[in-house]
Design a protein around this motif. Structure first.
Motif, PDB file in Angstrom:
ATOM      1  N   ASN A  21      97.521 -13.587  14.335  1.00 14.28           N
ATOM      2  CA  ASN A  21      98.797 -13.576  13.601  1.00 14.28           C
ATOM      3  C   ASN A  21      99.518 -14.912  13.705  1.00 14.28           C
ATOM      4  OD1 ASN A  21      98.473 -10.814  12.879  1.00 14.28           O
ATOM      5  ND2 ASN A  21      99.127 -10.267  14.965  1.00 14.28           N
ATOM      6  N   ALA A  22      98.739 -15.979  13.787  1.00 18.76           N
ATOM      7  CA  ALA A  22      99.332 -17.310  13.892  1.00 18.76           C
ATOM      8  C   ALA A  22      98.580 -18.255  12.967  1.00 18.76           C
ATOM      9  CB  ALA A  22      99.282 -17.805  15.332  1.00 18.76           C
ATOM     10  N   ALA A  23      98.977 -19.503  12.979  1.00 15.73           N
ATOM     11  CA  ALA A  23      98.411 -20.469  12.048  1.00 15.73           C
ATOM     12  C   ALA A  23      97.715 -21.599  12.795  1.00 15.73           C
ATOM     13  CB  ALA A  23      99.514 -21.032  11.150  1.00 15.73           C
ATOM     14  N   VAL A  24      97.037 -21.247  13.871  1.00 13.99           N
ATOM     15  CA  VAL A  24      96.338 -22.249  14.680  1.00 13.99           C
ATOM     16  C   VAL A  24      94.917 -21.780  14.921  1.00 13.99           C
ATOM     17  CG1 VAL A  24      96.272 -23.491  16.882  1.00 13.99           C
ATOM     18  CG2 VAL A  24      98.481 -22.943  15.820  1.00 13.99           C
ATOM     19  N   ARG A  25      93.973 -22.654  14.672  1.00 10.19           N
ATOM     20  CA  ARG A  25      92.589 -22.364  15.025  1.00 10.19           C
ATOM     21  C   ARG A  25      92.107 -23.415  16.020  1.00 10.19           C
ATOM     22  NH1 ARG A  25      89.919 -23.741   9.136  1.00 10.19           N
ATOM     23  NH2 ARG A  25      90.388 -25.980   9.072  1.00 10.19           N
ATOM     24  N   GLY A  26      91.071 -23.060  16.736  1.00 14.00           N
ATOM     25  CA  GLY A  26      90.577 -23.987  17.747  1.00 14.00           C
ATOM     26  C   GLY A  26      89.082 -23.879  17.932  1.00 14.00           C
ATOM     27  N   GLU A  27      88.540 -24.860  18.635  1.00 14.76           N
ATOM     28  CA  GLU A  27      87.120 -24.885  18.966  1.00 14.76           C
ATOM     29  C   GLU A  27      86.946 -25.574  20.316  1.00 14.76           C
ATOM     30  OE1 GLU A  27      85.709 -25.720  14.343  1.00 14.76           O
ATOM     31  OE2 GLU A  27      85.413 -27.221  15.916  1.00 14.76           O
ATOM     32  N   PHE A  28      86.163 -24.974  21.166  1.00 16.37           N
ATOM     33  CA  PHE A  28      85.658 -25.631  22.371  1.00 16.37           C
ATOM     34  C   PHE A  28      84.199 -25.970  22.137  1.00 16.37           C
ATOM     35  CE2 PHE A  28      89.142 -23.978  25.097  1.00 16.37           C
ATOM     36  CZ  PHE A  28      89.326 -25.077  25.919  1.00 16.37           C
ATOM     37  N   ILE A  29      83.754 -27.091  22.702  1.00 20.21           N
ATOM     38  CA  ILE A  29      82.339 -27.425  22.613  1.00 20.21           C
ATOM     39  C   ILE A  29      81.825 -27.972  23.930  1.00 20.21           C
ATOM     40  CG2 ILE A  29      82.669 -29.818  21.810  1.00 20.21           C
ATOM     41  CD1 ILE A  29      80.220 -29.323  19.958  1.00 20.21           C
ATOM     42  N   ASP A  30      80.637 -27.534  24.273  1.00 18.00           N
ATOM     43  CA  ASP A  30      79.840 -28.154  25.336  1.00 18.00           C
ATOM     44  C   ASP A  30      78.538 -28.594  24.673  1.00 18.00           C
ATOM     45  OD1 ASP A  30      78.216 -28.900  27.414  1.00 18.00           O
ATOM     46  OD2 ASP A  30      78.586 -27.128  28.640  1.00 18.00           O
ATOM     47  N   ILE A  31      78.382 -29.894  24.497  1.00 21.22           N
ATOM     48  CA  ILE A  31      77.231 -30.429  23.781  1.00 21.22           C
ATOM     49  C   ILE A  31      76.405 -31.333  24.694  1.00 21.22           C
ATOM     50  CG2 ILE A  31      78.421 -32.458  22.814  1.00 21.22           C
ATOM     51  CD1 ILE A  31      77.013 -31.640  20.098  1.00 21.22           C
ATOM     52  N   SER A  32      76.347 -30.943  25.955  1.00 19.89           N
ATOM     53  CA  SER A  32      75.757 -31.790  26.995  1.00 19.89           C
ATOM     54  C   SER A  32      74.254 -31.993  26.823  1.00 19.89           C
ATOM     55  CB  SER A  32      76.053 -31.199  28.369  1.00 19.89           C
ATOM     56  OG  SER A  32      77.445 -31.094  28.575  1.00 19.89           O
ATOM     57  N   ARG A 162      95.990 -38.582   7.881  1.00 15.40           N
ATOM     58  CA  ARG A 162      96.112 -39.496   6.750  1.00 15.40           C
ATOM     59  C   ARG A 162      95.233 -39.082   5.571  1.00 15.40           C
ATOM     60  NH1 ARG A 162      95.441 -45.834   7.846  1.00 15.40           N
ATOM     61  NH2 ARG A 162      97.146 -45.245   9.249  1.00 15.40           N
ATOM     62  N   SER A 163      93.996 -38.709   5.838  1.00 17.28           N
ATOM     63  CA  SER A 163      93.051 -38.446   4.760  1.00 17.28           C
ATOM     64  C   SER A 163      92.983 -36.980   4.344  1.00 17.28           C
ATOM     65  CB  SER A 163      91.643 -38.905   5.178  1.00 17.28           C
ATOM     66  OG  SER A 163      91.609 -40.300   5.382  1.00 17.28           O
ATOM     67  N   GLU A 164      93.182 -36.061   5.296  1.00 19.40           N
ATOM     68  CA  GLU A 164      93.039 -34.641   5.001  1.00 19.40           C
ATOM     69  C   GLU A 164      94.356 -33.879   5.067  1.00 19.40           C
ATOM     70  OE1 GLU A 164      90.110 -33.861   3.982  1.00 19.40           O
ATOM     71  OE2 GLU A 164      89.231 -35.796   4.557  1.00 19.40           O
ATOM     72  N   GLN A 165      95.444 -34.547   5.479  1.00 19.32           N
ATOM     73  CA  GLN A 165      96.754 -33.910   5.617  1.00 19.32           C
ATOM     74  C   GLN A 165      96.697 -32.675   6.513  1.00 19.32           C
ATOM     75  OE1 GLN A 165      95.834 -34.875   2.088  1.00 19.32           O
ATOM     76  NE2 GLN A 165      96.584 -36.781   2.996  1.00 19.32           N
ATOM     77  N   LEU A 166      95.917 -32.773   7.585  1.00 24.55           N
ATOM     78  CA  LEU A 166      95.804 -31.681   8.538  1.00 24.55           C
ATOM     79  C   LEU A 166      96.249 -32.146   9.923  1.00 24.55           C
ATOM     80  CD1 LEU A 166      92.359 -30.029   7.642  1.00 24.55           C
ATOM     81  CD2 LEU A 166      94.628 -29.016   7.356  1.00 24.55           C
ATOM     82  N   ASP A 167      97.194 -31.409  10.518  1.00 27.47           N
ATOM     83  CA  ASP A 167      97.580 -31.673  11.904  1.00 27.47           C
ATOM     84  C   ASP A 167      96.435 -31.245  12.808  1.00 27.47           C
ATOM     85  OD1 ASP A 167     100.185 -32.796  11.790  1.00 27.47           O
ATOM     86  OD2 ASP A 167     100.951 -30.838  11.171  1.00 27.47           O
ATOM     87  N   ARG A 180      81.971 -32.829  26.336  1.00 27.63           N
ATOM     88  CA  ARG A 180      82.719 -31.627  25.972  1.00 27.63           C
ATOM     89  C   ARG A 180      83.968 -31.997  25.193  1.00 27.63           C
ATOM     90  NH1 ARG A 180      82.029 -28.350  31.703  1.00 27.63           N
ATOM     91  NH2 ARG A 180      79.924 -27.576  31.272  1.00 27.63           N
ATOM     92  N   GLY A 181      84.512 -31.017  24.490  1.00 24.09           N
ATOM     93  CA  GLY A 181      85.706 -31.287  23.719  1.00 24.09           C
ATOM     94  C   GLY A 181      86.436 -30.018  23.321  1.00 24.09           C
ATOM     95  N   LEU A 182      87.698 -30.208  22.948  1.00 24.46           N
ATOM     96  CA  LEU A 182      88.554 -29.136  22.445  1.00 24.46           C
ATOM     97  C   LEU A 182      89.266 -29.649  21.206  1.00 24.46           C
ATOM     98  CD1 LEU A 182      90.290 -26.502  22.527  1.00 24.46           C
ATOM     99  CD2 LEU A 182      91.747 -27.657  24.219  1.00 24.46           C
ATOM    100  N   LEU A 183      89.244 -28.862  20.146  1.00 30.38           N
ATOM    101  CA  LEU A 183      89.963 -29.177  18.912  1.00 30.38           C
ATOM    102  C   LEU A 183      90.957 -28.073  18.624  1.00 30.38           C
ATOM    103  CD1 LEU A 183      88.661 -30.454  15.510  1.00 30.38           C
ATOM    104  CD2 LEU A 183      89.788 -28.221  15.593  1.00 30.38           C
ATOM    105  N   LEU A 184      92.181 -28.456  18.279  1.00 29.60           N
ATOM    106  CA  LEU A 184      93.179 -27.533  17.748  1.00 29.60           C
ATOM    107  C   LEU A 184      93.616 -28.044  16.383  1.00 29.60           C
ATOM    108  CD1 LEU A 184      95.489 -26.806  20.825  1.00 29.60           C
ATOM    109  CD2 LEU A 184      93.726 -25.302  19.855  1.00 29.60           C
ATOM    110  N   GLN A 185      93.810 -27.109  15.466  1.00 28.75           N
ATOM    111  CA  GLN A 185      94.188 -27.509  14.109  1.00 28.75           C
ATOM    112  C   GLN A 185      95.211 -26.520  13.560  1.00 28.75           C
ATOM    113  OE1 GLN A 185      91.053 -27.763  10.885  1.00 28.75           O
ATOM    114  NE2 GLN A 185      91.327 -29.917  11.388  1.00 28.75           N
ATOM    115  N   LYS A 186      96.284 -27.076  12.986  1.00 29.40           N
ATOM    116  CA  LYS A 186      97.295 -26.230  12.354  1.00 29.40           C
ATOM    117  C   LYS A 186      96.860 -25.920  10.941  1.00 29.40           C
ATOM    118  CE  LYS A 186     101.417 -27.888  11.319  1.00 29.40           C
ATOM    119  NZ  LYS A 186     102.813 -28.346  11.464  1.00 29.40           N
ATOM    120  N   LEU A 187      96.744 -24.634  10.628  1.00 25.48           N
ATOM    121  CA  LEU A 187      96.282 -24.239   9.306  1.00 25.48           C
ATOM    122  C   LEU A 187      97.324 -24.571   8.256  1.00 25.48           C
ATOM    123  CD1 LEU A 187      94.763 -20.761  10.218  1.00 25.48           C
ATOM    124  CD2 LEU A 187      93.548 -22.905   9.859  1.00 25.48           C
TER     125      LEU A 187
END
Length: 321
Positions: A21-32, A162-167, A180-187
């Motif tokens: 019920n929110a406007a945030v998506r995320g991803e964790f990655i382990d690509i070791s 700048r290019s995709e207008q996505l926070d 490893r990494g974490l991505l958060l994106q405001k929909l």
């Protein structure tokens, strides 16, 4: 927090999640595992290795959000001791990566992204979307921006805004065995509603700010030493999170003898013949996986009597013997 789906242990894992019920998506990655395979084919100074390892994780994170049958190619064209960094990730999250350095470069172990790639302010960050099913005459989409940021995460965040207008916010960490990494994106919102998620813009901003604040407590050492499921529990244990079926990135190089032959055709017969006269064969090593392709005089002659298209789809280096 709902965590019915857990990543498998021992293999590369990309775990998507969304705040209910929110406007945030995320991803964790382990690509070791993919990162270790990448390093097994090339040796880089520690500072270069750190940035390239982060690029591998970042490319997979961005690619996983694309509904796109093709490859995302992330490049940095530098004007410092590092001339080029490339990571390619296809729709199945298969990746390969390489870096090109100035042969005379002396690189400090603690060199920053600006020192490595933007010494004179002319560095460029490029993302190319190359579809598998291109229409006749269709060119890949390419976004190019100045290399704006003191670290790779900031460079990519600035590109996305700048290019995709996505926070977008990224947290990346790597060493010589782990990436490893974490991505958060405001929909994005349309008419006061997020894509498929009803929410006021004010509430969406509150959710976004809280998610970023929580993620910002994550330290590189913690990210490198802790599994994805534990990290999600630590960061978002008070949130209502939906966790999706994980996907599994892997190392894959798409080089083939045919593609290398097409690259030689692009060089032209006079240059190929000159190399043959001097060395007796033309030998090419793939920059990504180290595979060696050798062409003798008969092989080269056949290249220039066929009507095959001259498309060079890999980066390769001719090796003189």
């Amino acid at each position: 927090m709902t965590t019915d789906v857990k990543p498998d242990a021992g293999i590369d894992t990309l775990q998507k999640f969304i705040f209910d019920n929110a406007a945030v998506r995320g991803e964790f990655i382990d690509i070791s595992a993919t990162w270790r395979e990448t390093l097994s084919h090339n040796s880089y100074p520690p500072a270069v290795q750190a940035v390239l390892g982060e690029m591998v994780a970042a490319a997979a994170l961005l690619s996983a959000n694309l509904k796109f049958n093709g490859s995302i190619i992330m490049q940095i064209h530098g004007d410092g001791p590092v001339r080029l960094m490339v990571v390619e990730c296809d729709a199945e999250l298969r990746l390969r990566a390489t870096a090109k350095l100035d042969p005379k470069a002396q690189i400090a172990d603690d060199a920053t992204v600006p020192a490595l790639l933007n010494a004179n302010g002319n560095g460029r960050f490029i993302i190319t979307l190359d579809p598998n099913d291109k229409m006749p005459g269709q060119q890949p989409y390419q976004g190019i921006v100045p290399l704006d940021g003191d670290d790779l995460a900031t460079v990519i965040e600035n590109y996305m805004l700048r290019s995709e207008q996505l926070d977008t916010r990224l947290w990346l960490a790597t060493n010589d065995t782990t990436s490893r990494g974490l991505l958060l994106q405001k929909l994005p919102h349309h008419g006061g509603k997020a894509e498929a998620v009803p929410l006021s813009e004010e509430d969406a901003l509150d959710t976004w700010n809280r998610a970023v604040m929580l993620a910002s407590t994550l330290k590189p050492e913690e990210m490198l030493s802790t599994d994805i499921d534990t990290l999600m529990q630590r960061l978002f244990w008070e949130e209502t999170i939906r966790v999706f079926e994980p996907t599994h990135p892997s190392f894959h190089c798409s080089c083939t003898r045919e593609k290398v032959g097409n690259m030689l055709k692009m060089l032209g017969q006079p240059e190929v013949d000159g190399t043959l006269d001097e060395f007796g064969e033309v030998s090419v090593n793939c920059d990504f996986c180290g595979q060696r392709y050798a062409f003798d005089k008969v092989d080269c002659a056949q290249l220039f009597v066929t009507d095959a298209p001259a498309e060079a789809l890999i980066s390769a280096s001719a090796v003189k013997h």
